[in-house]
Design a protein around this motif. Structure first.
Motif, short mmCIF file in Angstrom:
data_model
loop_
_atom_site.label_atom_id
_atom_site.label_comp_id
_atom_site.label_asym_id
_atom_site.label_seq_id
_atom_site.Cartn_x
_atom_site.Cartn_y
_atom_site.Cartn_z
N THR A 34 0.83 -1.20 0.00
CA THR A 34 0.00 0.00 0.00
C THR A 34 0.87 1.25 0.00
OG1 THR A 34 -1.71 -1.20 1.21
CG2 THR A 34 -1.89 1.19 1.18
N SER A 35 1.90 1.27 0.83
CA SER A 35 2.82 2.41 0.86
C SER A 35 3.48 2.60 -0.50
CB SER A 35 3.89 2.21 1.93
OG SER A 35 3.32 2.11 3.21
N SER A 36 3.84 1.50 -1.12
CA SER A 36 4.45 1.56 -2.44
C SER A 36 3.50 2.17 -3.47
CB SER A 36 4.86 0.15 -2.87
OG SER A 36 5.49 0.18 -4.12
N GLU A 37 2.23 1.82 -3.38
CA GLU A 37 1.23 2.39 -4.30
C GLU A 37 1.08 3.90 -4.07
OE1 GLU A 37 -2.29 0.07 -3.62
OE2 GLU A 37 -1.37 -1.75 -4.44
N VAL A 38 1.10 4.31 -2.80
CA VAL A 38 1.00 5.75 -2.50
C VAL A 38 2.24 6.47 -3.03
CG1 VAL A 38 0.97 7.47 -0.63
CG2 VAL A 38 -0.52 5.46 -0.49
N LEU A 39 3.41 5.87 -2.85
CA LEU A 39 4.64 6.48 -3.37
C LEU A 39 4.61 6.59 -4.89
CD1 LEU A 39 7.38 4.82 -1.13
CD2 LEU A 39 6.57 7.18 -1.04
N ASP A 40 4.10 5.54 -5.55
CA ASP A 40 3.98 5.58 -7.01
C ASP A 40 3.07 6.73 -7.45
OD1 ASP A 40 5.64 3.40 -7.20
OD2 ASP A 40 4.04 1.96 -7.62
N GLU A 41 1.99 6.92 -6.72
CA GLU A 41 1.05 7.99 -7.06
C GLU A 41 1.66 9.36 -6.78
OE1 GLU A 41 -1.95 8.55 -9.29
OE2 GLU A 41 -1.55 6.52 -8.61
N LEU A 42 2.42 9.47 -5.69
CA LEU A 42 3.13 10.72 -5.40
C LEU A 42 4.15 11.03 -6.49
CD1 LEU A 42 3.68 10.46 -1.54
CD2 LEU A 42 2.15 12.04 -2.74
N TYR A 43 4.77 10.00 -7.02
CA TYR A 43 5.70 10.18 -8.15
C TYR A 43 4.95 10.77 -9.35
CZ TYR A 43 8.13 9.03 -12.44
OH TYR A 43 8.68 9.10 -13.69
N ARG A 44 3.79 10.21 -9.65
CA ARG A 44 3.02 10.70 -10.81
C ARG A 44 2.60 12.15 -10.61
NH1 ARG A 44 0.69 5.57 -9.86
NH2 ARG A 44 1.62 4.04 -11.24
N VAL A 45 2.19 12.48 -9.38
CA VAL A 45 1.80 13.87 -9.08
C VAL A 45 3.00 14.79 -9.27
CG1 VAL A 45 1.14 15.43 -7.19
CG2 VAL A 45 -0.12 13.29 -7.53
N SER A 46 4.14 14.40 -8.73
CA SER A 46 5.35 15.22 -8.86
C SER A 46 5.74 15.39 -10.31
CB SER A 46 6.51 14.58 -8.09
OG SER A 46 6.26 14.62 -6.72
N LYS A 47 5.68 14.29 -11.06
CA LYS A 47 6.06 14.36 -12.47
C LYS A 47 5.11 15.27 -13.25
CE LYS A 47 5.44 11.26 -15.85
NZ LYS A 47 5.33 9.99 -16.50
N ASP A 48 3.81 15.14 -13.01
CA ASP A 48 2.84 15.98 -13.71
C ASP A 48 2.95 17.44 -13.29
OD1 ASP A 48 1.98 13.69 -14.95
OD2 ASP A 48 0.08 13.55 -13.87
N TYR A 49 3.22 17.68 -12.02
CA TYR A 49 3.30 19.06 -11.51
C TYR A 49 4.57 19.75 -12.00
CZ TYR A 49 3.64 23.06 -8.40
OH TYR A 49 3.78 24.33 -7.90
N THR A 50 5.71 19.06 -11.90
CA THR A 50 6.99 19.69 -12.26
C THR A 50 7.30 19.57 -13.74
OG1 THR A 50 8.25 17.66 -11.86
CG2 THR A 50 7.98 19.17 -9.98
N HIS A 51 6.59 18.69 -14.44
CA HIS A 51 6.87 18.40 -15.85
C HIS A 51 8.31 17.93 -16.02
CE1 HIS A 51 3.01 20.16 -16.78
NE2 HIS A 51 3.37 21.27 -16.16
N SER A 52 8.82 17.25 -15.00
CA SER A 52 10.20 16.78 -15.03
C SER A 52 10.28 15.38 -14.42
CB SER A 52 11.11 17.74 -14.25
OG SER A 52 12.38 17.18 -14.07
N ARG A 53 10.48 14.41 -15.29
CA ARG A 53 10.61 13.03 -14.81
C ARG A 53 11.82 12.88 -13.88
NH1 ARG A 53 12.41 7.98 -18.23
NH2 ARG A 53 11.86 6.35 -16.77
#
Length: 184
Positions: A34-53
């Motif tokens: 579950t923590s891993s899924e939350v981290l994956d989603e936080l990654y997607r949010v960060s990537k979409d927000y910063t536009h920087s993979r």
């Protein structure tokens, strides 16, 4: 007399080795599904927000490294009584932040970026105090990087805005599950 401690040396080696391997496989040793899924989603949010993979990868990698190192320190009994009290305070603040994030996600028109940013900043400060004598300045910088990134009012406002509804829903589902299971 020369002071030598094999336990200290082993701990240092373990932290160094794990920091070099802060990938998905090592994360699963210390971080549940579950923590891993939350981290994956936080990654997607960060990537979409910063536009920087690369920037999104760096912040999540830093978060995993810090989580693994703190878990290693705790597992090896490196925290004294005062530090254990700080660890409890950190966990309470993190739990309060998760409950606040859930509340903001579930109740329309209640979101306040300053409240959530303030809780994350308090978490950062308590964690820095907890690991102050155990981790290097480089690790302290990682802690600051992670918490400063996620406490950015712009990122928080975007997360609770219409463009990130799907991400927020998944994050809230994961946080709710972690809270219900007593893992947060």
């Amino acid at each position: 007399m020369e002071s030598f401690s094999s336990k200290s040396l082993a701990l240092q080696a373990e932290k160094k080795l794990l920091s070099k391997m802060a990938g998905r496989s090592v994360a699963h040793l210390f971080i549940d599904e579950t923590s891993s899924e939350v981290l994956d989603e936080l990654y997607r949010v960060s990537k979409d927000y910063t536009h920087s993979r690369p920037q999104a990868q760096r912040v999540i990698k830093d978060l995993v490294k810090v989580a693994v190192k703190v878990a290693v320190l705790h597992r090896n009994g490196c925290f004294g009584p005062g530090e254990l009290a700080l660890a409890t305070r950190f966990r309470q603040k993190l739990r309060q932040g998760a409950m606040t994030a859930l509340s903001f996600g579930e109740v329309d028109f209640t979101f306040e970026a300053a409240v959530l940013a303030g809780l994350l900043t308090e978490c950062r400060d308590v964690l820095l105090e907890l690991v102050g004598h155990h981790l290097t300045p480089k690790s302290h910088g990682r802690i600051r990087h992670v918490f400063d990134h996620f406490s950015d009012p712009g990122l928080l406002t975007a997360l609770y805005g219409p463009d990130f509804t799907q991400h927020l829903g998944k994050i809230c589902d994961g946080l709710r599950k972690l809270l219900d299971e007593g893992k947060l």
